[in-house]
Write a protein that holds these residues in place. Structure first.
Motif, PDB file in Angstrom:
ATOM      1  N   HIS A 274      32.153  50.192  40.056  1.00 42.86           N
ATOM      2  CA  HIS A 274      31.381  50.836  38.983  1.00 42.86           C
ATOM      3  C   HIS A 274      32.185  50.875  37.685  1.00 42.86           C
ATOM      4  O   HIS A 274      31.650  50.635  36.599  1.00 42.86           O
ATOM      5  N   TYR A 275      33.482  51.161  37.785  1.00 41.82           N
ATOM      6  CA  TYR A 275      34.307  51.244  36.588  1.00 41.82           C
ATOM      7  C   TYR A 275      34.693  49.869  36.049  1.00 41.82           C
ATOM      8  O   TYR A 275      35.225  49.773  34.945  1.00 41.82           O
ATOM      9  N   CYS A 276      34.422  48.832  36.821  1.00 42.49           N
ATOM     10  CA  CYS A 276      34.643  47.455  36.350  1.00 42.49           C
ATOM     11  C   CYS A 276      33.414  46.872  35.673  1.00 42.49           C
ATOM     12  O   CYS A 276      33.499  45.867  34.979  1.00 42.49           O
ATOM     13  N   ALA A 277      32.269  47.473  35.920  1.00 42.82           N
ATOM     14  CA  ALA A 277      31.007  46.906  35.438  1.00 42.82           C
ATOM     15  C   ALA A 277      30.885  47.042  33.921  1.00 42.82           C
ATOM     16  O   ALA A 277      31.323  48.044  33.335  1.00 42.82           O
ATOM     17  N   SER A 278      30.275  46.043  33.314  1.00 42.40           N
ATOM     18  CA  SER A 278      29.973  46.134  31.891  1.00 42.40           C
ATOM     19  C   SER A 278      28.894  47.187  31.684  1.00 42.40           C
ATOM     20  O   SER A 278      28.202  47.583  32.626  1.00 42.40           O
TER      21      SER A 278
ATOM     22  N   SER B 115      26.160  43.475  43.895  1.00 43.91           N
ATOM     23  CA  SER B 115      26.330  42.032  43.665  1.00 43.91           C
ATOM     24  C   SER B 115      25.914  41.641  42.257  1.00 43.91           C
ATOM     25  O   SER B 115      26.419  40.652  41.709  1.00 43.91           O
ATOM     26  N   ARG B 116      25.019  42.429  41.631  1.00 45.49           N
ATOM     27  CA  ARG B 116      24.527  42.099  40.290  1.00 45.49           C
ATOM     28  C   ARG B 116      25.603  42.269  39.224  1.00 45.49           C
ATOM     29  O   ARG B 116      25.439  41.778  38.095  1.00 45.49           O
ATOM     30  N   VAL B 117      26.679  42.955  39.560  1.00 46.53           N
ATOM     31  CA  VAL B 117      27.769  43.174  38.599  1.00 46.53           C
ATOM     32  C   VAL B 117      28.556  41.886  38.354  1.00 46.53           C
ATOM     33  O   VAL B 117      29.104  41.673  37.275  1.00 46.53           O
TER      34      VAL B 117
ATOM     35  N   MET C 179      31.002  41.806  34.642  1.00 51.33           N
ATOM     36  CA  MET C 179      32.242  42.530  34.931  1.00 51.33           C
ATOM     37  C   MET C 179      33.130  42.501  33.694  1.00 51.33           C
ATOM     38  O   MET C 179      33.231  41.484  33.005  1.00 51.33           O
ATOM     39  N   LYS C 180      33.789  43.615  33.406  1.00 47.48           N
ATOM     40  CA  LYS C 180      34.641  43.693  32.223  1.00 47.48           C
ATOM     41  C   LYS C 180      35.806  42.712  32.317  1.00 47.48           C
ATOM     42  O   LYS C 180      36.378  42.516  33.391  1.00 47.48           O
ATOM     43  N   PRO C 181      36.189  42.101  31.161  1.00 45.50           N
ATOM     44  CA  PRO C 181      37.327  41.170  31.192  1.00 45.50           C
ATOM     45  C   PRO C 181      38.657  41.862  31.468  1.00 45.50           C
ATOM     46  O   PRO C 181      39.573  41.275  32.019  1.00 45.50           O
ATOM     47  N   ARG C 182      38.767  43.143  31.078  1.00 44.81           N
ATOM     48  CA  ARG C 182      39.984  43.923  31.323  1.00 44.81           C
ATOM     49  C   ARG C 182      39.609  45.318  31.815  1.00 44.81           C
ATOM     50  O   ARG C 182      38.634  45.900  31.356  1.00 44.81           O
ATOM     51  N   ILE C 183      40.399  45.833  32.755  1.00 45.34           N
ATOM     52  CA  ILE C 183      40.147  47.160  33.310  1.00 45.34           C
ATOM     53  C   ILE C 183      41.436  47.962  33.273  1.00 45.34           C
ATOM     54  O   ILE C 183      42.528  47.415  33.038  1.00 45.34           O
ATOM     55  N   SER C 184      41.344  49.258  33.520  1.00 49.25           N
ATOM     56  CA  SER C 184      42.543  50.095  33.517  1.00 49.25           C
ATOM     57  C   SER C 184      43.398  49.792  34.749  1.00 49.25           C
ATOM     58  O   SER C 184      42.878  49.369  35.785  1.00 49.25           O
ATOM     59  N   PRO C 185      44.721  50.008  34.657  1.00 53.91           N
ATOM     60  CA  PRO C 185      45.594  49.761  35.814  1.00 53.91           C
ATOM     61  C   PRO C 185      45.208  50.574  37.047  1.00 53.91           C
ATOM     62  O   PRO C 185      45.329  50.093  38.174  1.00 53.91           O
ATOM     63  N   SER C 186      44.736  51.818  36.841  1.00 55.57           N
ATOM     64  CA  SER C 186      44.376  52.652  37.993  1.00 55.57           C
ATOM     65  C   SER C 186      43.141  52.107  38.698  1.00 55.57           C
ATOM     66  O   SER C 186      43.067  52.120  39.941  1.00 55.57           O
ATOM     67  N   VAL C 187      42.162  51.610  37.946  1.00 52.51           N
ATOM     68  CA  VAL C 187      40.969  51.013  38.558  1.00 52.51           C
ATOM     69  C   VAL C 187      41.351  49.747  39.313  1.00 52.51           C
ATOM     70  O   VAL C 187      40.876  49.511  40.438  1.00 52.51           O
ATOM     71  N   ARG C 188      42.214  48.954  38.723  1.00 51.86           N
ATOM     72  CA  ARG C 188      42.665  47.729  39.389  1.00 51.86           C
ATOM     73  C   ARG C 188      43.373  48.041  40.696  1.00 51.86           C
ATOM     74  O   ARG C 188      43.122  47.411  41.732  1.00 51.86           O
ATOM     75  N   SER C 189      44.258  49.045  40.674  1.00 53.82           N
ATOM     76  CA  SER C 189      45.020  49.408  41.870  1.00 53.82           C
ATOM     77  C   SER C 189      44.110  49.989  42.949  1.00 53.82           C
ATOM     78  O   SER C 189      44.185  49.587  44.119  1.00 53.82           O
TER      79      SER C 189
END
Length: 223
Positions: free
Chosen positions: A76-80, A155-157, A1-11
């Motif tokens: 999906h947008y959080c995945a590396s 779950s693999r993410v 999982m990415k260490p940082r994501i966009s605010p819209s993905v987080r929300s």
């Protein structure tokens, strides 16, 4: 999982996880009431639902399909980059789940329930939702099997320890319910093992809500 994501993905991830939790818990409560005979049926997993029972059961289930797809898009947008193949597979099966159960529940709520209430069911017998013994029940089971596949791949993410490990555990546990979902059509008591979904799915979405809430975001100028 990415260490940082966009605010819209987080929300979107956070709120879709919250709504998925709320709708799944609402369904679980309605299902328990149904099995206890509190919604007008004879009770138990093989009892036919009344029109009121169908409304209480299927309304949150229909809304869950929408919120779950949005949740899987957020994952999906959080995945590396290396893990996007798993989140993409999860999103694909989540979409199939939402389409299948959406058809079943929309038909029940807009066509079958009004006909049941009026007693005019002669030409819609194929669409009556009879547990273990109807066309649409089989479609519903297929839909929830796809949901389990979606969580198994997603779950693999999530890697590492702590909350990520908890999310991975719940998503995986929900995924391994697939055989108990599918084969309950042949051996009905398997539904009691499949009913562990009432723990594994809300556990997954509540854990994901916490994870998204804690997730760090990328500043807008860096996106």
């Amino acid at each position: 999982m990415k260490p940082r994501i966009s605010p819209s993905v987080r929300s979107l991830g956070y709120w879709s996880a919250i709504f998925s939790s709320v709708f799944s818990i609402a369904y679980i409560i309605a299902q328990l009431m149904e099995w206890m005979g509190l919604l007008g049926s004879q009770g138990g997993p093989e009892g036919m639902s009344t029109p009121m029972g169908l409304v209480w059961l299927l309304t949150p289930s229909l809304l869950l399909g929408v919120s779950f797809v949005i949740l899987m898009v957020s994952i999906h947008y959080c995945a590396s980059e290396n893990d996007k193949i798993w989140s993409h597979l999860g999103l694909t099966f989540a979409t199939a789940y939402a389409v299948l159960i959406g058809i079943v529940y929309f038909v029940q709520l807009t066509l079958v329930v009004p006909r049941l209430m009026s007693g005019d069911t002669q030409d819609i017998q194929l669409l009556i939702f009879t547990p273990f013994d109807s066309f649409l029940y089989a479609v519903d089971i297929l839909g929830y099997s796809f949901m389990s596949l979606a969580t198994l791949f997603a779950s693999r993410v999530f890697t590492g320890e702590g909350l990520g490990k908890k999310v991975r555990w719940f998503l995986t546990a929900n995924g391994v319910l697939i055989p108990f979902l599918v084969f309950q059509m042949y051996y009905h008591p398997l539904i009691f093992i499949a009913s562990l979904w009432a723990i594994t799915f809300p556990g997954s979405t509540i854990s994901l809500a916490i994870l998204f809430r804690r997730q760090k975001t990328v500043s807008p100028e860096r996106i």
